[in-house]
Motif scaffolding. Structure first.
Motif, PDB file in Angstrom:
ATOM      1  N   UNK A  28      27.737 -20.668  25.456  1.00  0.00           N
ATOM      2  CA  UNK A  28      27.955 -19.276  25.094  1.00  0.00           C
ATOM      3  C   UNK A  28      26.925 -18.397  25.782  1.00  0.00           C
ATOM      4  N   UNK A  29      27.353 -17.239  26.269  1.00  0.00           N
ATOM      5  CA  UNK A  29      26.442 -16.293  26.881  1.00  0.00           C
ATOM      6  C   UNK A  29      25.623 -15.586  25.801  1.00  0.00           C
ATOM      7  N   UNK A  30      24.587 -14.864  26.238  1.00  0.00           N
ATOM      8  CA  UNK A  30      23.754 -14.139  25.277  1.00  0.00           C
ATOM      9  C   UNK A  30      24.590 -13.144  24.478  1.00  0.00           C
ATOM     10  N   UNK A  31      25.516 -12.459  25.149  1.00  0.00           N
ATOM     11  CA  UNK A  31      26.372 -11.484  24.463  1.00  0.00           C
ATOM     12  C   UNK A  31      27.248 -12.160  23.418  1.00  0.00           C
ATOM     13  N   UNK A  32      27.822 -13.323  23.770  1.00  0.00           N
ATOM     14  CA  UNK A  32      28.661 -14.051  22.823  1.00  0.00           C
ATOM     15  C   UNK A  32      27.852 -14.542  21.623  1.00  0.00           C
ATOM     16  N   UNK A  33      26.630 -15.004  21.893  1.00  0.00           N
ATOM     17  CA  UNK A  33      25.772 -15.482  20.813  1.00  0.00           C
ATOM     18  C   UNK A  33      25.436 -14.344  19.860  1.00  0.00           C
ATOM     19  N   UNK A  34      25.084 -13.176  20.400  1.00  0.00           N
ATOM     20  CA  UNK A  34      24.731 -12.031  19.566  1.00  0.00           C
ATOM     21  C   UNK A  34      25.915 -11.605  18.704  1.00  0.00           C
ATOM     22  N   UNK A  77      24.830 -23.454  19.244  1.00  0.00           N
ATOM     23  CA  UNK A  77      25.043 -22.361  20.189  1.00  0.00           C
ATOM     24  C   UNK A  77      23.890 -22.186  21.170  1.00  0.00           C
ATOM     25  N   UNK A  78      22.664 -22.413  20.702  1.00  0.00           N
ATOM     26  CA  UNK A  78      21.483 -22.012  21.457  1.00  0.00           C
ATOM     27  C   UNK A  78      20.522 -23.191  21.596  1.00  0.00           C
ATOM     28  N   UNK A  79      19.953 -23.363  22.794  1.00  0.00           N
ATOM     29  CA  UNK A  79      18.956 -24.397  23.029  1.00  0.00           C
ATOM     30  C   UNK A  79      17.686 -24.077  22.251  1.00  0.00           C
ATOM     31  N   UNK A 135      34.638 -11.543  11.542  1.00  0.00           N
ATOM     32  CA  UNK A 135      33.767 -11.566  12.726  1.00  0.00           C
ATOM     33  C   UNK A 135      33.580 -12.984  13.233  1.00  0.00           C
ATOM     34  N   UNK A 136      33.362 -13.923  12.324  1.00  0.00           N
ATOM     35  CA  UNK A 136      33.171 -15.315  12.729  1.00  0.00           C
ATOM     36  C   UNK A 136      34.439 -15.872  13.369  1.00  0.00           C
ATOM     37  N   UNK A 137      35.587 -15.533  12.792  1.00  0.00           N
ATOM     38  CA  UNK A 137      36.847 -16.023  13.339  1.00  0.00           C
ATOM     39  C   UNK A 137      37.078 -15.573  14.768  1.00  0.00           C
ATOM     40  N   UNK A 138      36.608 -14.380  15.098  1.00  0.00           N
ATOM     41  CA  UNK A 138      36.854 -13.828  16.428  1.00  0.00           C
ATOM     42  C   UNK A 138      35.772 -14.169  17.445  1.00  0.00           C
ATOM     43  N   UNK A 139      34.549 -14.398  16.987  1.00  0.00           N
ATOM     44  CA  UNK A 139      33.441 -14.519  17.930  1.00  0.00           C
ATOM     45  C   UNK A 139      32.855 -15.921  18.061  1.00  0.00           C
ATOM     46  N   UNK A 140      32.948 -16.739  17.022  1.00  0.00           N
ATOM     47  CA  UNK A 140      32.295 -18.042  17.049  1.00  0.00           C
ATOM     48  C   UNK A 140      33.187 -19.062  17.756  1.00  0.00           C
TER      49      UNK A 140
END
Length: 513
Positions: free
Chosen positions: A1-7, A124-126, A180-185
């Motif tokens: 996931x990119x930084x934008x997707x993670x945020x 999602x994140x290292x 929000x979780x359904x659409x972004x995670x």
């Protein structure tokens, strides 16, 4: 996931975390009104809080294990749905037993949300980049902790609302979090054979539940040294021994015992018990200190704990940013945080009913700084040494012991507080002619001036005593974090031997340079 997707995904995660914490703080100011409306007793008053804490603690390891077997996103959404269901039902409760049961349902969902948020972030994140997002967690925790009592007091007093809206008001926020979780995670689902250790899970939940019931009731419903205590504690230990036996025999246990061969995991598990005691005990007893010993209203008491929350928020955010952007090392912040916590608790042990409030605020800010440096970083240190296939189990075990330490610590410190208050009040009233008996139930505001001051002084002195005990417990945390072996945070989400070798070589080269 990119930084934008993670945020974007973090917004949904933080909304869910906010709702979880808010639900535990918003009901505080409403409990007296709830008790009056539903004809509840003093023991039921305690169980409105204890039921939620008990089920969330007992189910945390199960949620963590399930996250290693099933979709983390689906499980998080399920936990949030269970939590919302308990909230809606709680608002419709017509009796105290009903309300306590619905709070237990809320606790099941809360256990999943507490355990899975760190697991989802780990997916999602290292570890090296995870500190950049720790400020989100600090902000959600700080906002919910401060706003909960204020919102609860407003709802109870507002015309046309009432205490039932303390349960219902969290539902719209939870629904937004689900959307929000359904659409972004977007997380990959690892397909592997599933074999759930239901027998081990049953014994684990049963044993932990008995011990938590014992801790919550001992000292108030019966003596610590009594036949009832022996039955609860002995039964809990026996059932947990059976759980231990089962976990050593099954192929895929709920709590993989081999994880404790890892020195970091073992030390963090012990250290975080004291962190839980300080974190939960701080919020519970500080509110009581400001209200009883100092005479402030619940709303003002919540505002006076703001230095603690701000200290946690600032230190967790700064430590995360520094770790991610520069050093990649966690241990210095753990040692600093544990040292700050010990010093802060020892300073708080000197307070009484007349201590300057600015000084108390400085002590609380230092305590918050210590907690902020440790809470997320202890979990990060564990996840950094754990394979992805077991990160859910390990993370949930750490969360489990933090909550267990908090619930046990609050009960034990509460019993000490009650005993010391009774002793100090008796000694103080000995010199006041015509004073009421110290053994009775006393409403401080309704007492005569001299007697009222004696009671406030007794509470102030007793609060100093329990903070001294908490400071001694925090020394164990300091010893554990000093013994943790430093391991630089890896820069990959997946943990493989090749990743470890590559990172070790690159760090060695950087050190030589």
């Amino acid at each position: 996931m990119t930084h934008r997707q993670v945020v974007q995904a973090m917004y949904g995660l933080m909304l869910a975390l906010f709702v979880t914490i808010l639900s535990t703080t918003i009901v505080t100011n409403a409990l007296p009104r709830i008790l009056a409306d539903l004809d509840g007793s003093q023991s039921q008053y305690a169980w409105v809080v204890t039921a939620m804490l008990l089920t969330s603690t007992a189910t945390t390891p199960i949620w963590g294990k399930l996250s290693d077997l099933f979709s983390k996103k689906l499980l998080y959404q399920l936990a949030l749905t269970i939590f919302m269901t308990g909230s809606v039902l709680g608002g419709f409760a017509q009796s105290m037993p009903e309300l306590i049961g619905y709070r237990a349902v809320q606790g099941i969902g809360m256990g999943g949300l507490q355990a899975l948020i760190q697991v989802v972030i780990a997916a999602m994140v290292a570890p090296r980049e995870r500190g950049r997002y720790s400020g989100f967690i600090g902000a959600a925790f700080a906002t919910a902790t401060v706003s909960g009592p204020l919102i609860g007091g407003f709802i109870v007093d507002a015309p046309g609302l009432g205490w039932r809206w303390c349960f219902w008001i969290t539902v719209p926020v939870a629904v937004i979090a689900l959307i929000v979780l359904g659409r972004t995670l977007k997380l990959p689902v690892v397909r592997r054979p599933v074999k759930i250790d239901w027998l081990g899970a049953t014994f684990l939940v049963g044993g932990v539940s008995l011990i938590l019931v014992w801790v919550s009731m001992a000292g108030s419903q019966f003596a610590w040294l009594s036949a009832q205590s022996a039955a609860y504690l002995g039964g809990g230990v026996l059932i947990l021994a059976l759980a231990l036996f089962v976990e050593t025999r099954v192929s895929d246990p709920i709590v993989p015992l081999r994880m404790f061969r890892n020195r970091t995991i073992s030390l963090v598990t012990v250290a975080i018990v004291a962190v839980g005691t300080a974190m939960f005990g701080g919020s519970v007893f500080l509110a009581q200190y400001f209200q009883v010993a100092r005479g402030f209203s619940p709303t003002h008491a919540g505002l006076l704990t703001l230095p603690l929350v701000l200290g946690m928020f600032v230190s967790s955010t700064l430590s995360g940013q520094i770790i991610s952007r520069t050093t990649g090392r966690v241990k210095p912040f753990l040692v600093f945080g544990a040292s700050s916590l010990v010093v802060a608790l020892m300073l708080l042990s000197t307070i009484d009913s007349r201590t300057n409030l600015v000084l108390v605020g400085c002590y609380l800010a230092l305590m918050g700084t210590g907690l902020g440096c440790m809470m997320q970083n202890l979990v990060l240190a564990v996840q950094n040494t754990t394979a992805n296939s077991e990160v859910g189990s390990v993370t949930s075990v750490v969360t489990f012991f933090r909550t267990l330490g908090g619930s046990a610590g609050v009960s034990v410190l509460g019993a000490v507080l009650a005993a010391h208050v009774a002793s100090y009040v008796a000694a103080g009233l000995a010199g006041v002619p015509g004073a009421p008996s110290a053994g009775g139930s006393m409403e401080v505001e309704s007492l005569p001036g001299p007697v009222q001051q004696v009671v406030r002084d007794a509470y102030g002195q007793a609060f100093g005593d329990i903070f001294f005990i908490a400071g001694c417990v925090a020394l164990v945390t300091l010893a554990c974090v000093v013994l943790i072996k430093e391991q630089p945070l890896r820069t990959t989400v997946e943990w493989t031997s090749e990743n470890a070798r590559t990172e070790t070589e690159s760090l060695s080269s950087a050190s030589r340079a």
